[in-house]
Write a protein that holds these residues in place. Sequence first.
Motif, PDB file in Angstrom:
ATOM      1  N   ASP A 746      46.464  36.324  34.889  1.00  3.81           N
ATOM      2  CA  ASP A 746      46.643  37.075  36.141  1.00  3.81           C
ATOM      3  C   ASP A 746      45.451  38.001  36.373  1.00  3.81           C
ATOM      4  O   ASP A 746      44.472  37.987  35.623  1.00  3.81           O
ATOM      5  CB  ASP A 746      47.957  37.863  36.122  1.00  3.81           C
ATOM      6  CG  ASP A 746      47.995  38.880  34.998  1.00  3.81           C
ATOM      7  OD1 ASP A 746      46.933  39.142  34.382  1.00  3.81           O
ATOM      8  OD2 ASP A 746      49.087  39.407  34.710  1.00  3.81           O
ATOM      9  N   PHE A 747      45.539  38.769  37.431  1.00  5.79           N
ATOM     10  CA  PHE A 747      44.535  39.807  37.704  1.00  5.79           C
ATOM     11  C   PHE A 747      45.243  40.930  38.464  1.00  5.79           C
ATOM     12  O   PHE A 747      46.264  40.686  39.126  1.00  5.79           O
ATOM     13  CB  PHE A 747      43.347  39.244  38.512  1.00  5.79           C
ATOM     14  CG  PHE A 747      43.744  38.534  39.778  1.00  5.79           C
ATOM     15  CD1 PHE A 747      44.072  39.252  40.932  1.00  5.79           C
ATOM     16  CD2 PHE A 747      43.800  37.138  39.829  1.00  5.79           C
ATOM     17  CE1 PHE A 747      44.431  38.590  42.098  1.00  5.79           C
ATOM     18  CE2 PHE A 747      44.177  36.478  41.002  1.00  5.79           C
ATOM     19  CZ  PHE A 747      44.488  37.208  42.140  1.00  5.79           C
ATOM     20  N   PRO A 748      44.718  42.168  38.378  1.00  8.32           N
ATOM     21  CA  PRO A 748      45.355  43.245  39.131  1.00  8.32           C
ATOM     22  C   PRO A 748      45.053  43.092  40.626  1.00  8.32           C
ATOM     23  O   PRO A 748      44.010  42.551  41.000  1.00  8.32           O
ATOM     24  CB  PRO A 748      44.694  44.506  38.574  1.00  8.32           C
ATOM     25  CG  PRO A 748      43.418  44.053  37.952  1.00  8.32           C
ATOM     26  CD  PRO A 748      43.548  42.606  37.612  1.00  8.32           C
ATOM     27  N   TYR A 749      45.951  43.539  41.436  1.00  9.03           N
ATOM     28  CA  TYR A 749      45.728  43.465  42.891  1.00  9.03           C
ATOM     29  C   TYR A 749      46.532  44.575  43.572  1.00  9.03           C
ATOM     30  O   TYR A 749      47.441  45.160  42.967  1.00  9.03           O
ATOM     31  CB  TYR A 749      46.157  42.099  43.445  1.00  9.03           C
ATOM     32  CG  TYR A 749      47.647  41.853  43.327  1.00  9.03           C
ATOM     33  CD1 TYR A 749      48.520  42.232  44.344  1.00  9.03           C
ATOM     34  CD2 TYR A 749      48.194  41.255  42.186  1.00  9.03           C
ATOM     35  CE1 TYR A 749      49.897  42.042  44.223  1.00  9.03           C
ATOM     36  CE2 TYR A 749      49.559  41.061  42.057  1.00  9.03           C
ATOM     37  CZ  TYR A 749      50.410  41.454  43.076  1.00  9.03           C
ATOM     38  OH  TYR A 749      51.757  41.284  42.970  1.00  9.03           O
ATOM     39  N   THR A 750      46.182  44.861  44.800  1.00  9.01           N
ATOM     40  CA  THR A 750      46.990  45.794  45.591  1.00  9.01           C
ATOM     41  C   THR A 750      47.313  45.143  46.930  1.00  9.01           C
ATOM     42  O   THR A 750      46.614  44.229  47.374  1.00  9.01           O
ATOM     43  CB  THR A 750      46.252  47.124  45.839  1.00  9.01           C
ATOM     44  OG1 THR A 750      44.975  46.836  46.424  1.00  9.01           O
ATOM     45  CG2 THR A 750      46.036  47.919  44.568  1.00  9.01           C
ATOM     46  N   VAL A 751      48.374  45.626  47.551  1.00 10.14           N
ATOM     47  CA  VAL A 751      48.760  45.127  48.875  1.00 10.14           C
ATOM     48  C   VAL A 751      48.866  46.332  49.807  1.00 10.14           C
ATOM     49  O   VAL A 751      49.522  47.325  49.478  1.00 10.14           O
ATOM     50  CB  VAL A 751      50.120  44.388  48.833  1.00 10.14           C
ATOM     51  CG1 VAL A 751      50.504  43.893  50.226  1.00 10.14           C
ATOM     52  CG2 VAL A 751      50.081  43.225  47.846  1.00 10.14           C
ATOM     53  N   GLY A 752      48.187  46.239  50.939  1.00  9.41           N
ATOM     54  CA  GLY A 752      48.238  47.351  51.892  1.00  9.41           C
ATOM     55  C   GLY A 752      48.356  46.839  53.307  1.00  9.41           C
ATOM     56  O   GLY A 752      48.579  45.644  53.539  1.00  9.41           O
ATOM     57  N   THR A 753      48.194  47.726  54.240  1.00 11.40           N
ATOM     58  CA  THR A 753      48.361  47.319  55.633  1.00 11.40           C
ATOM     59  C   THR A 753      47.356  47.989  56.554  1.00 11.40           C
ATOM     60  O   THR A 753      46.831  49.055  56.246  1.00 11.40           O
ATOM     61  CB  THR A 753      49.784  47.633  56.130  1.00 11.40           C
ATOM     62  OG1 THR A 753      49.942  47.095  57.450  1.00 11.40           O
ATOM     63  CG2 THR A 753      50.042  49.127  56.197  1.00 11.40           C
ATOM     64  N   MET A 754      47.127  47.322  57.683  1.00 15.29           N
ATOM     65  CA  MET A 754      46.387  47.953  58.760  1.00 15.29           C
ATOM     66  C   MET A 754      47.352  48.906  59.467  1.00 15.29           C
ATOM     67  O   MET A 754      48.512  48.573  59.652  1.00 15.29           O
ATOM     68  CB  MET A 754      45.964  46.920  59.804  1.00 15.29           C
ATOM     69  CG  MET A 754      45.181  45.758  59.305  1.00 15.29           C
ATOM     70  SD  MET A 754      43.420  46.066  59.264  1.00 15.29           S
ATOM     71  CE  MET A 754      43.007  46.302  60.979  1.00 15.29           C
ATOM     72  N   VAL A 755      46.842  50.069  59.857  1.00 17.73           N
ATOM     73  CA  VAL A 755      47.610  50.921  60.767  1.00 17.73           C
ATOM     74  C   VAL A 755      46.853  50.866  62.077  1.00 17.73           C
ATOM     75  O   VAL A 755      45.781  51.446  62.227  1.00 17.73           O
ATOM     76  CB  VAL A 755      47.731  52.358  60.230  1.00 17.73           C
ATOM     77  CG1 VAL A 755      48.423  53.246  61.260  1.00 17.73           C
ATOM     78  CG2 VAL A 755      48.526  52.357  58.928  1.00 17.73           C
TER      79      VAL A 755
END
Length: 888
Positions: A746-755
């Motif tokens: 695996d690998f680290p990841y982040t999930v975000g959003t556009m505002v």
Amino acid sequence: MSTTDPSAEQYLYDLADGDASMRPLLGGKGANVAEMMRLGVPVPDGFTVSTAASIAAMRTGGDWPDGLWDDTLAALQRLEERTGRALGSAQRPLLVSVRSGAVVSMPGMMDTILNLGVSDETVEALGAEADNPRFAWDSYRRFIQMYGEVVEEVPAYAYEDALSAMKRKRGMEHDTELSIEDLQALVEQFKEVSREHMGEELPEDPRDQLRRSIDAVFRSWKNPRAGVYRKAHGIPDDLGTAVNVMQMVFGNRGQTSATGVCFTRNPSTGAKELYGEFLVDAQGEDVVAGIRTPRDLAEMQEVLPEAFEELVDTMRRLEEHYGDMQDIEFTVEEGTLYLLQTRSGKRTAPAAFKIARDMVAEDVLTREQALRRIEPAQLDQLLHPAIDPEHDQTPVTKGLNASPGAAVGEVVFDAETAEQRGKAGDAVVLVRWETAPDDIAGVIVAQGVLTAHGGMTSHAAVVARGMGKPCVAGASGIKIDASAKQLSIGDHVLGEGDMITLDGSTGEVYVGALDLVPPQVNEDFEAVVGWADEVRRLGVRANADTGEDAAKAREFGAQGIGLCRTEHMFMAPDRLPAVRAMILAGDETERAAALEEILPMQQEDFAAIFTAMSGLPVTIRLLDPPLHEFLPDLVEQSLLVQRLELQGGEEAELRRERTLLAQVKKHTEMNPMLGTRGVRLALLYPEIARMQVRAIARAAFAVQDDGAEAVVEIMVPLVGYAEELRRMREVVEETLAEEFEAAGKDFPYTVGTMVELPRAALVADQIAEHADFFSFGTNDLTQTGIGISRDDAEGSFLAAYVDSDIVPANPFASIDVDGVGRLVQLGAQRGRSTKPDLKLGVCGEHGGDPASIGFFESIGLDYVSCSPYRVPIARFAAARAVLDAAEA
Ligand code: PEP
Ligand code: MG
């Protein structure tokens, strides 16, 4: 020295009472002359009517405030006492100049009156004292001319006609050949001319003239050219101008007198060398008028050695004192040097960088001070080709400065021709109503792009900017007849192959080929931007969609990718069909087939970006296509089908085009920008997002295998509801889990959003529950927050709004701080109320705009993201924002 109302701001200051820090009150010129006097630099004596006086007069529609005239007379009396002369005296006449002095320099925009005080009463004494009656009479006729034109609005031609007639009568070419008698006759004629145009006698009392002259300078603040200048340079309209009344010194009193201008360094190269010119026996206006050719300043050493030595020494002192290159005006009156003005010298962009770097090396400036000497726009000039500033052409029209840099090439009207000609090595400029994804191949090879329609953040402009391609968009003054291959701009009609020049930095368009100067990024530039990195707090990332752009961005100092628009990967002609097939798929099987075809392409693209950005974060945004940008135009497609029907074309082709038309009809939306795009599309067809996430995972593994490091951030666009993000996050995490399992790693990841929707900003606390980061999409947030179309508004009412000051600037170019800015601020606060260390960035076009960057700094965002070519500007602007905030 005080005004009659002690609570009011002071209206009059003797030069001896001022200094450089009083610029807001004394104007640039007044404050600097006062400062020179304080330093012991020789300047003519005088006084300054403060900006407070002109502001007070402006407020009442022109009436002078109580006490102003009395204060002026008192200041005049003090000047008379100090000089031992008197205005209007027939024995020892005082002559003065009356000059404007704005707080921010506006060269040549406002009015000046010289030689005030010469009259029938004083002219003889003036001549006798100078032992030069011709000089006195010449000063007299010059005064009437200048006073009449500036103060009494007598048209310039009226005096010029009289002067020309006199020279003709005498068979002379130059003013300098006129005799004393000629000049005396001219004075009488000029008085007559003035009387005719004014309908009354020219006022004879010099005090009356003085009052009217000061008033004229006040008024000149409001003249149209000054207004245009202020608008162009963002100078507020309510600053008002100071007025400087100074004793005249004369450079035209014979061979030991002279006048000139000089810079303390070469303003075009920045080199530390003697730079300037002068004229013996002349007044300043002779230098400007070009009647005589000025001599190189170095020659003054032989002609007026003492004044020269003193001037050179003074130049050095002033530069050191101000810590900046100075632009100086001087006069030598019978061997004695006077400085009339000093100010920071205007310089070319390369000179600005060289001077900043040299002055730091010379210990004249700290790095932080040097950063303040450079304007962000000057970085732009060095990063892109520019039109040679020496040109004398007038632009034929102006559009939006959508992507900076200059381009010269032959006009072509379609992408296909652009591609053929461009690949053959011809320089072409693509001229389109507006660009569509189909045009991309043409855009890539063109020198630049000109469109009649579209805004600063329309995707056409965004794409051009990303490629560093000059673009003038939304030039509503042009007419394009693509079928006739004709471009009309006013009276000019251009066909395919005719030369055109675009200035994407200003939005100006020229007919014909202008000379360009290439980009000039050099060591000075690198050094200065490097200092900015030591000062700035904001991170700077790039918006890039290809490995190539990412590499360019990294070269320019980007600290990661803040936005990879995955839909842009599909604009290439060989890929567009696949993305169209995906969007238009009739059922899941069709869509699955299209996705199958796309996955390896995406994976390859992501791998290239991860490799270029190894070790730095890469934010990949899931698909966000406003459908209209990817589908054939409904009208064009209907016409195509109609034509095929009429021509009785091939059955298979007709069927194909009819099917496409039916699909286009089905997907056509009235407001595609508010339609099925972003997270909405992804929730309707989660298989698209799954495919993208798989491509991301596989690319990251592939890159890891090659020894590079992918730092993965996945971003969901156009979220308005927390539930949208919650569900999308689930899709992303499930898919990644599958990929991790399949790969056994695996690998680290982040999930975000556009505002980028007002609702998202308002409920940012809820959305933050599911987000590791926010990236403010200020393009859409401007569109949806103000309720103006990013594709249309700038070409219609918004331009008029900017022109008539309803809005201070184009909100798509510079953030609307009060409205959209507040939404960003609110979103940031609410997001962090849920997650105090929520990472916050901006990836709208405002991320590369210096003024907007100042705002983002002030509300504590973590980074800005902009097109690769704007990265150095953003690094620099982020540092300036810190320095400006510290100063404030
Ligand atoms: C935005 O809306 O600000 C943004 C960055 O996304 P796009 O321009 O691709 O809509
Ligand atoms: Mg957007």
